[in-house]
Design a protein around this motif. Structure first.
Motif, PDB file in Angstrom:
ATOM      1  N   LEU A 216      34.072  27.779  47.510  1.00 31.27           N
ATOM      2  CA  LEU A 216      34.282  29.172  48.008  1.00 31.27           C
ATOM      3  C   LEU A 216      35.023  29.457  49.247  1.00 31.27           C
ATOM      4  N   SER A 217      34.956  28.587  50.156  1.00 26.09           N
ATOM      5  CA  SER A 217      35.617  28.822  51.589  1.00 26.09           C
ATOM      6  C   SER A 217      37.046  28.570  51.305  1.00 26.09           C
TER       7      SER A 217
ATOM      8  N   ARG B 164      38.076  35.809  51.162  1.00 28.46           N
ATOM      9  CA  ARG B 164      36.789  36.455  51.402  1.00 28.46           C
ATOM     10  C   ARG B 164      36.493  37.723  50.397  1.00 28.46           C
ATOM     11  N   SER B 165      37.775  38.451  50.392  1.00 30.96           N
ATOM     12  CA  SER B 165      37.712  39.515  49.696  1.00 30.96           C
ATOM     13  C   SER B 165      37.922  39.626  48.117  1.00 30.96           C
ATOM     14  N   THR B 166      38.247  38.283  47.739  1.00 32.34           N
ATOM     15  CA  THR B 166      38.175  38.333  46.302  1.00 32.34           C
ATOM     16  C   THR B 166      37.203  38.527  45.426  1.00 32.34           C
ATOM     17  N   PRO B 167      37.096  39.180  44.265  1.00 27.79           N
ATOM     18  CA  PRO B 167      35.885  39.463  43.439  1.00 27.79           C
ATOM     19  C   PRO B 167      35.496  38.170  42.891  1.00 27.79           C
TER      20      PRO B 167
END
Length: 96
Positions: free
Chosen positions: A15-16, A20-23
């Protein structure tokens, strides 16, 4: 076939690389792929005594978002990349 569980660290590493704002969505059921909205992260101890973290969908009616996009199902190897051929125009009475 032995399965290796993805760890919390593995998930964080994957995920990194994303904004960070991606659903975040959950793809479920390879035979009828659907997309679900994630709502909860729960830690528990399983029947073997191992600590496990669960990702869960919400309980609202709109948690299931519909069919998983075809390109995602292909990337997950749940579907083949073959699409149905385009439809031909219908013939009309009188040969028009």
């Amino acid at each position: 076939m032995e399965h290796t569980d993805m760890t919390v660290g593995d998930l964080i590493d994957r995920l990194s690389t994303h904004d960070r704002s991606t659903p975040l969505r959950l793809g479920m059921n390879p035979f009828f792929p659907m997309a679900h909205r994630l709502e909860q992260v729960v830690q528990a101890v399983d029947e073997t005594g191992q600590c496990v973290v669960y990702l869960a969908e919400g309980r609202d009616a709109d948690t299931q978002l519909g069919h998983l996009p075809h390109e995602v199902a292909v990337a997950l190897a749940w579907q083949t990349p073959v699409q149905a051929p385009p439809r031909r125009p219908r013939r009309r009475v009188g040969g028009e």
